[in-house]
Design a protein around this motif. Sequence first.
Motif, PDB file in Angstrom:
ATOM      1  N   ALA A   1       0.841  -1.198   0.000  1.00  0.00           N
ATOM      2  CA  ALA A   1       0.000   0.000   0.000  1.00  0.00           C
ATOM      3  C   ALA A   1       0.879   1.252   0.000  1.00  0.00           C
ATOM      4  CB  ALA A   1      -0.934  -0.005   1.205  1.00  0.00           C
ATOM      5  N   LYS A   2       1.991   1.225   0.742  1.00  0.00           N
ATOM      6  CA  LYS A   2       2.929   2.354   0.740  1.00  0.00           C
ATOM      7  C   LYS A   2       3.599   2.500  -0.618  1.00  0.00           C
ATOM      8  CE  LYS A   2       4.168   1.825   5.565  1.00  0.00           C
ATOM      9  NZ  LYS A   2       5.199   1.297   6.452  1.00  0.00           N
ATOM     10  N   LEU A   3       3.911   1.381  -1.255  1.00  0.00           N
ATOM     11  CA  LEU A   3       4.586   1.433  -2.555  1.00  0.00           C
ATOM     12  C   LEU A   3       3.739   2.099  -3.623  1.00  0.00           C
ATOM     13  CD1 LEU A   3       6.408  -1.998  -3.019  1.00  0.00           C
ATOM     14  CD2 LEU A   3       7.443   0.258  -3.105  1.00  0.00           C
ATOM     15  N   ILE A   4       2.459   1.746  -3.688  1.00  0.00           N
ATOM     16  CA  ILE A   4       1.637   2.278  -4.777  1.00  0.00           C
ATOM     17  C   ILE A   4       0.687   3.390  -4.338  1.00  0.00           C
ATOM     18  CG2 ILE A   4       1.767   0.126  -6.067  1.00  0.00           C
ATOM     19  CD1 ILE A   4      -1.226  -0.276  -5.353  1.00  0.00           C
TER      20      ILE A   4
ATOM     21  N   VAL B   1      10.372 -12.697   3.276  1.00  0.00           N
ATOM     22  CA  VAL B   1       9.258 -11.828   3.636  1.00  0.00           C
ATOM     23  C   VAL B   1       9.761 -10.396   3.799  1.00  0.00           C
ATOM     24  CG1 VAL B   1       7.453 -11.393   5.336  1.00  0.00           C
ATOM     25  CG2 VAL B   1       8.088 -13.741   4.775  1.00  0.00           C
ATOM     26  N   VAL B   2       9.131  -9.487   3.078  1.00  0.00           N
ATOM     27  CA  VAL B   2       9.499  -8.072   3.148  1.00  0.00           C
ATOM     28  C   VAL B   2       8.953  -7.481   4.440  1.00  0.00           C
ATOM     29  CG1 VAL B   2       9.205  -5.820   2.050  1.00  0.00           C
ATOM     30  CG2 VAL B   2       9.541  -7.870   0.639  1.00  0.00           C
ATOM     31  N   VAL B   3       9.841  -6.783   5.177  1.00  0.00           N
ATOM     32  CA  VAL B   3       9.415  -6.119   6.407  1.00  0.00           C
ATOM     33  C   VAL B   3       9.612  -4.612   6.324  1.00  0.00           C
ATOM     34  CG1 VAL B   3       9.704  -8.129   7.896  1.00  0.00           C
ATOM     35  CG2 VAL B   3      11.632  -6.589   7.539  1.00  0.00           C
ATOM     36  N   GLY B   4      10.086  -4.135   5.193  1.00  0.00           N
ATOM     37  CA  GLY B   4      10.253  -2.708   4.979  1.00  0.00           C
ATOM     38  C   GLY B   4      11.042  -2.472   3.698  1.00  0.00           C
ATOM     39  N   PHE B   5      11.051  -1.229   3.268  1.00  0.00           N
ATOM     40  CA  PHE B   5      11.774  -0.891   2.043  1.00  0.00           C
ATOM     41  C   PHE B   5      12.056   0.607   2.019  1.00  0.00           C
ATOM     42  CE2 PHE B   5       7.395  -0.046   1.211  1.00  0.00           C
ATOM     43  CZ  PHE B   5       7.427   1.129   0.484  1.00  0.00           C
ATOM     44  N   ARG B   6      12.972   0.967   1.147  1.00  0.00           N
ATOM     45  CA  ARG B   6      13.222   2.378   0.830  1.00  0.00           C
ATOM     46  C   ARG B   6      13.335   2.470  -0.670  1.00  0.00           C
ATOM     47  NH1 ARG B   6      18.012   4.409   4.754  1.00  0.00           N
ATOM     48  NH2 ARG B   6      17.008   3.839   6.697  1.00  0.00           N
ATOM     49  N   TYR B   7      12.839   3.555  -1.182  1.00  0.00           N
ATOM     50  CA  TYR B   7      12.890   3.784  -2.612  1.00  0.00           C
ATOM     51  C   TYR B   7      13.561   5.128  -2.840  1.00  0.00           C
ATOM     52  CZ  TYR B   7      11.305   4.580  -7.360  1.00  0.00           C
ATOM     53  OH  TYR B   7      11.262   4.840  -8.701  1.00  0.00           O
ATOM     54  N   GLY B   8      14.590   5.141  -3.617  1.00  0.00           N
ATOM     55  CA  GLY B   8      15.287   6.382  -3.911  1.00  0.00           C
ATOM     56  C   GLY B   8      16.736   6.111  -4.246  1.00  0.00           C
ATOM     57  N   GLU B   9      17.232   6.823  -5.230  1.00  0.00           N
ATOM     58  CA  GLU B   9      18.596   6.597  -5.706  1.00  0.00           C
ATOM     59  C   GLU B   9      19.643   6.816  -4.624  1.00  0.00           C
ATOM     60  OE1 GLU B   9      19.463   8.604  -9.385  1.00  0.00           O
ATOM     61  OE2 GLU B   9      17.461   8.147 -10.157  1.00  0.00           O
ATOM     62  N   ASP B  10      19.496   7.848  -3.799  1.00  0.00           N
ATOM     63  CA  ASP B  10      20.496   8.136  -2.766  1.00  0.00           C
ATOM     64  C   ASP B  10      20.605   6.989  -1.765  1.00  0.00           C
ATOM     65  OD1 ASP B  10      21.024  10.563  -3.934  1.00  0.00           O
ATOM     66  OD2 ASP B  10      19.741  11.703  -2.561  1.00  0.00           O
ATOM     67  N   SER B  11      19.466   6.498  -1.305  1.00  0.00           N
ATOM     68  CA  SER B  11      19.444   5.407  -0.340  1.00  0.00           C
ATOM     69  C   SER B  11      20.096   4.157  -0.921  1.00  0.00           C
ATOM     70  CB  SER B  11      17.997   5.118   0.060  1.00  0.00           C
ATOM     71  OG  SER B  11      17.917   3.990   0.860  1.00  0.00           O
TER      72      SER B  11
END
Length: 159
Positions: A88-91, A139-149
Amino acid sequence: MSVSHIIILQYETATVTVAKLEKFEAGKSGWYYQGCDQCTKRVTHKDGKFLCYANHETQKHVPRYKLEVHVVDSNHKAIFIFWDSDYAKLIGKSTNNLKTELVEAGEDDPLKFPYPLDSMLNKDLEIRIVYQPKYGRLVVVGFRYGEDSIKNLRDQFPT
């Protein structure tokens, strides 16, 4: 840690990797499941009521994301499981909102992946996962999206 290193681990391990979301895997229930309104467990319909695996009894159920996604880093592939709140956070849409939009458009087949889910395919993510070798699950428990990260993580752990 790379996917190739993660999938040979012998013990349950929490780690971080950078990988590209490649495509969806159609599981038994498709892109969502009917969940409890008091917890995140799946519900079954019994005697006019819904009962979840934690024994919560309810009159209604809530659709929740459960997406099995093929990910790739370099030439190694694996299937990661994204649960409700993370996708839900991703999209930017809850499962309920997306399902409502599809029903209004005349489509409600959980085995057909709706286009909004595709918005994160072919993108690199920094993904926090728990590998469960007993079940062979990532199992995914979190993520970050962004080139710097992603660049910062890759710089810390060169290939």
